[in-house]
Scaffold this motif. Structure first.
Motif, PDB file in Angstrom:
ATOM      1  N   ASN A 208     -11.790  -3.797 -39.194  1.00  0.00           N
ATOM      2  CA  ASN A 208     -12.792  -4.164 -38.206  1.00  0.00           C
ATOM      3  C   ASN A 208     -13.572  -5.367 -38.740  1.00  0.00           C
ATOM      4  OD1 ASN A 208     -15.557  -4.100 -36.927  1.00  0.00           O
ATOM      5  ND2 ASN A 208     -14.620  -2.410 -35.806  1.00  0.00           N
ATOM      6  N   PRO A 209     -13.755  -6.423 -37.942  1.00  0.00           N
ATOM      7  CA  PRO A 209     -14.404  -7.654 -38.437  1.00  0.00           C
ATOM      8  C   PRO A 209     -15.812  -7.455 -38.973  1.00  0.00           C
ATOM      9  CG  PRO A 209     -13.324  -8.050 -36.327  1.00  0.00           C
ATOM     10  CD  PRO A 209     -13.282  -6.580 -36.552  1.00  0.00           C
ATOM     11  N   ASN A 256     -16.072  -5.950 -31.521  1.00  0.00           N
ATOM     12  CA  ASN A 256     -15.552  -5.141 -32.621  1.00  0.00           C
ATOM     13  C   ASN A 256     -15.044  -3.774 -32.191  1.00  0.00           C
ATOM     14  OD1 ASN A 256     -16.207  -7.202 -34.406  1.00  0.00           O
ATOM     15  ND2 ASN A 256     -18.281  -6.421 -34.695  1.00  0.00           N
ATOM     16  N   ASN A 257     -15.271  -3.415 -30.934  1.00  0.00           N
ATOM     17  CA  ASN A 257     -14.779  -2.135 -30.426  1.00  0.00           C
ATOM     18  C   ASN A 257     -13.607  -2.315 -29.472  1.00  0.00           C
ATOM     19  OD1 ASN A 257     -16.734  -0.536 -31.798  1.00  0.00           O
ATOM     20  ND2 ASN A 257     -18.254  -1.166 -30.284  1.00  0.00           N
ATOM     21  N   THR A 258     -12.965  -3.484 -29.538  1.00  0.00           N
ATOM     22  CA  THR A 258     -11.797  -3.759 -28.690  1.00  0.00           C
ATOM     23  C   THR A 258     -10.621  -4.178 -29.560  1.00  0.00           C
ATOM     24  OG1 THR A 258     -13.200  -4.467 -26.848  1.00  0.00           O
ATOM     25  CG2 THR A 258     -10.890  -5.116 -26.775  1.00  0.00           C
ATOM     26  N   ILE A 259      -9.499  -3.480 -29.405  1.00  0.00           N
ATOM     27  CA  ILE A 259      -8.266  -3.772 -30.142  1.00  0.00           C
ATOM     28  C   ILE A 259      -7.192  -4.168 -29.137  1.00  0.00           C
ATOM     29  CG2 ILE A 259      -6.420  -2.761 -31.545  1.00  0.00           C
ATOM     30  CD1 ILE A 259      -8.567  -0.907 -32.751  1.00  0.00           C
ATOM     31  N   ILE A 260      -6.431  -5.203 -29.479  1.00  0.00           N
ATOM     32  CA  ILE A 260      -5.298  -5.627 -28.647  1.00  0.00           C
ATOM     33  C   ILE A 260      -4.008  -5.348 -29.428  1.00  0.00           C
ATOM     34  CG2 ILE A 260      -4.302  -7.497 -27.282  1.00  0.00           C
ATOM     35  CD1 ILE A 260      -7.164  -6.893 -26.510  1.00  0.00           C
ATOM     36  N   LEU A 273     -12.896   1.137 -27.562  1.00  0.00           N
ATOM     37  CA  LEU A 273     -13.476   2.183 -28.391  1.00  0.00           C
ATOM     38  C   LEU A 273     -14.980   2.241 -28.169  1.00  0.00           C
ATOM     39  CD1 LEU A 273     -11.635   1.262 -31.714  1.00  0.00           C
ATOM     40  CD2 LEU A 273     -10.873   2.876 -29.961  1.00  0.00           C
ATOM     41  N   SER A 274     -15.572   3.361 -28.491  1.00  0.00           N
ATOM     42  CA  SER A 274     -17.026   3.482 -28.424  1.00  0.00           C
ATOM     43  C   SER A 274     -17.636   2.914 -29.708  1.00  0.00           C
ATOM     44  CB  SER A 274     -17.411   4.955 -28.268  1.00  0.00           C
ATOM     45  OG  SER A 274     -17.153   5.650 -29.483  1.00  0.00           O
ATOM     46  N   PRO A 275     -18.955   2.679 -29.727  1.00  0.00           N
ATOM     47  CA  PRO A 275     -19.596   2.189 -30.960  1.00  0.00           C
ATOM     48  C   PRO A 275     -19.376   3.113 -32.153  1.00  0.00           C
ATOM     49  CG  PRO A 275     -21.057   1.887 -29.093  1.00  0.00           C
ATOM     50  CD  PRO A 275     -19.903   2.694 -28.585  1.00  0.00           C
ATOM     51  N   SER A 276     -19.107   4.395 -31.897  1.00  0.00           N
ATOM     52  CA  SER A 276     -18.849   5.346 -32.985  1.00  0.00           C
ATOM     53  C   SER A 276     -17.353   5.460 -33.291  1.00  0.00           C
ATOM     54  CB  SER A 276     -19.407   6.722 -32.623  1.00  0.00           C
ATOM     55  OG  SER A 276     -18.812   7.207 -31.416  1.00  0.00           O
ATOM     56  N   SER A 277     -16.575   4.475 -32.818  1.00  0.00           N
ATOM     57  CA  SER A 277     -15.127   4.400 -33.081  1.00  0.00           C
ATOM     58  C   SER A 277     -14.357   5.555 -32.448  1.00  0.00           C
ATOM     59  CB  SER A 277     -14.853   4.353 -34.590  1.00  0.00           C
ATOM     60  OG  SER A 277     -15.405   3.197 -35.158  1.00  0.00           O
ATOM     61  N   GLN A 278     -14.819   6.028 -31.312  1.00  0.00           N
ATOM     62  CA  GLN A 278     -14.070   7.039 -30.559  1.00  0.00           C
ATOM     63  C   GLN A 278     -13.363   6.366 -29.390  1.00  0.00           C
ATOM     64  OE1 GLN A 278     -13.765  10.314 -31.650  1.00  0.00           O
ATOM     65  NE2 GLN A 278     -14.741   9.285 -33.384  1.00  0.00           N
ATOM     66  N   PHE A 279     -12.209   6.900 -29.014  1.00  0.00           N
ATOM     67  CA  PHE A 279     -11.410   6.303 -27.947  1.00  0.00           C
ATOM     68  C   PHE A 279     -12.064   6.493 -26.576  1.00  0.00           C
ATOM     69  CE2 PHE A 279      -8.045   6.941 -24.720  1.00  0.00           C
ATOM     70  CZ  PHE A 279      -7.513   5.669 -24.723  1.00  0.00           C
ATOM     71  N   LYS A 280     -12.121   5.395 -25.785  1.00  0.00           N
ATOM     72  CA  LYS A 280     -12.647   5.479 -24.427  1.00  0.00           C
ATOM     73  C   LYS A 280     -11.540   5.308 -23.401  1.00  0.00           C
ATOM     74  CE  LYS A 280     -16.642   3.629 -23.427  1.00  0.00           C
ATOM     75  NZ  LYS A 280     -17.756   2.658 -23.283  1.00  0.00           N
ATOM     76  N   LYS A 281     -10.778   4.186 -23.506  1.00  0.00           N
ATOM     77  CA  LYS A 281      -9.689   3.986 -22.539  1.00  0.00           C
ATOM     78  C   LYS A 281      -8.756   2.897 -23.047  1.00  0.00           C
ATOM     79  CE  LYS A 281     -12.086   0.538 -19.672  1.00  0.00           C
ATOM     80  NZ  LYS A 281     -12.349   0.083 -18.299  1.00  0.00           N
ATOM     81  N   VAL A 282      -7.598   2.782 -22.390  1.00  0.00           N
ATOM     82  CA  VAL A 282      -6.652   1.715 -22.700  1.00  0.00           C
ATOM     83  C   VAL A 282      -6.281   1.020 -21.395  1.00  0.00           C
ATOM     84  CG1 VAL A 282      -4.686   3.316 -22.594  1.00  0.00           C
ATOM     85  CG2 VAL A 282      -4.451   1.151 -23.824  1.00  0.00           C
TER      86      VAL A 282
END
Length: 319
Positions: A208-209, A256-260, A273-282
């Motif tokens: 994570n950056p 920082n909460n978005t992965i491609i 991802l949420s700020p607590s690094s939990q999955f929200k959606k794809v």
């Protein structure tokens, strides 16, 4: 979305850093590509996006190409340089020449890995490139001292090291063919942490950056995992959305909460991802399951997107 059929299978695509582009107008839309499956006749190609002064349409234009021995396995563009690794164990350092816009070879190393380089990462604080490969060791190339022999670690894995990421001045993390992530202490040359993953190949890993202790990885069955290297390296996430190997994984600039991720299943996906690094959606960015495999992609700070597919096509668009 612009599409250019390049008559070559592209294994890696990388934007030239925007900071370099400020030296000369127009270079913010320059990118470098490397080919695969060409044997002794592979290529490096420098492209740019050019806007017509008449109708403001945008074209993908080839500026320069040069031969390259072996399949290109990684391209790192930093400062005014590009470092390129191959599956025959070589590493080449190039300089972007101004104002001609050509790639000029500065130095070549023929024996970085006896069985082939798989990945490399630039370590800014060390001004070095760190390479991993099928031999199971890493090598460190000091850009300040090009005449010195690269430093080699001891064997870290009995299976191929498939990916690498720079964590700090003293640590890197590698993923191997047998499904483990290992943190290497560069001061002691020892593995300081080993994370059990699965029996699947770890194909990519990124930090994570803004939080060096949060690590995202992808594997050959399409699963994205998230790790916290604190707290005994807790496993935060283990999610599957791809149906095949994840070819690349990047965090989105300034988010920082978005992965491609890109995959051999033909999809380019965005993981929220949420700020607590939990999955929200794809969300799907491009493609659908069963399309031509996506070999590589890259996004610059302006959210310009380039990616290459197995059917010898190069795509450009905005994320």
């Amino acid at each position: 979305m612009l599409i250019e059929y390049v008559c070559n299978k592209l294994s890696r695509v990388r934007w030239r850093p925007v900071s370099d582009a400020l030296i000369q107008p127009g270079f913010e839309t320059s990118f470098i590509c490397g080919t695969v499956d060409g044997g002794e006749c592979n290529k490096l190609m420098l492209w740019s996006l050019e806007t017509s002064s008449v109708d403001e349409s945008v074209d993908i234009c080839l500026r320069h190409e040069l031969p390259f021995r072996g399949d290109v396995t990684q391209i790192i563009a930093f400062d005014n340089l590009a470092f390129v690794t191959s599956n025959v164990g070589t590493g080449n350092l190039y300089r972007f020449s101004e104002p001609s816009g050509k790639l000029i070879e500065m130095q070549k190393w023929d024996n970085l890995d006896a069985y082939g380089c798989t990945d490399a990462v630039y370590a800014p604080s060390l001004n070095s490139v760190i390479i991993c490969g099928k031999e199971g060791a890493i090598r460190i190339v000091d850009i300040n001292s090009l005449n010195n022999e690269p430093k080699k670690s001891k064997i870290l894995s009995q299976t191929s090291l498939e990916c690498i990421e720079f964590l700090s001045q003293n640590e890197v993390i590698v993923g191997n063919e047998s499904g483990h992530l290992k943190v290497l202490d560069l001061r002691t040359n020892d593995v300081s942490m080993s994370l059990g993953y699965s029996l699947c190949i770890v194909s990519c890993v990124k930090k994570n950056p803004s939080n060096n202790h949060i690590i995202a990885s992808g594997n050959d069955v399409g699963v994205v995992s998230l790790w916290d290297l604190r707290n005994n390296a807790s496993h935060l996430l283990h999610i599957s959305a791809h149906s095949s190997l994840i070819s690349e994984l990047h965090y989105k600039e300034n988010e920082n909460n978005t992965i491609i991720t890109s995959s051999y299943d033909g999809q380019l996906l965005k993981w929220i991802l949420s700020p607590s690094s939990q999955f929200k959606k794809v969300d799907s960015i491009m493609g659908k399951d069963g399309d031509s495999p996506i070999n590589s992609f890259h996004i610059n700070i302006n959210n310009d997107l380039i990616f290459s597919t197995d059917n010898e096509a190069l795509y450009f668009g905005q994320l």
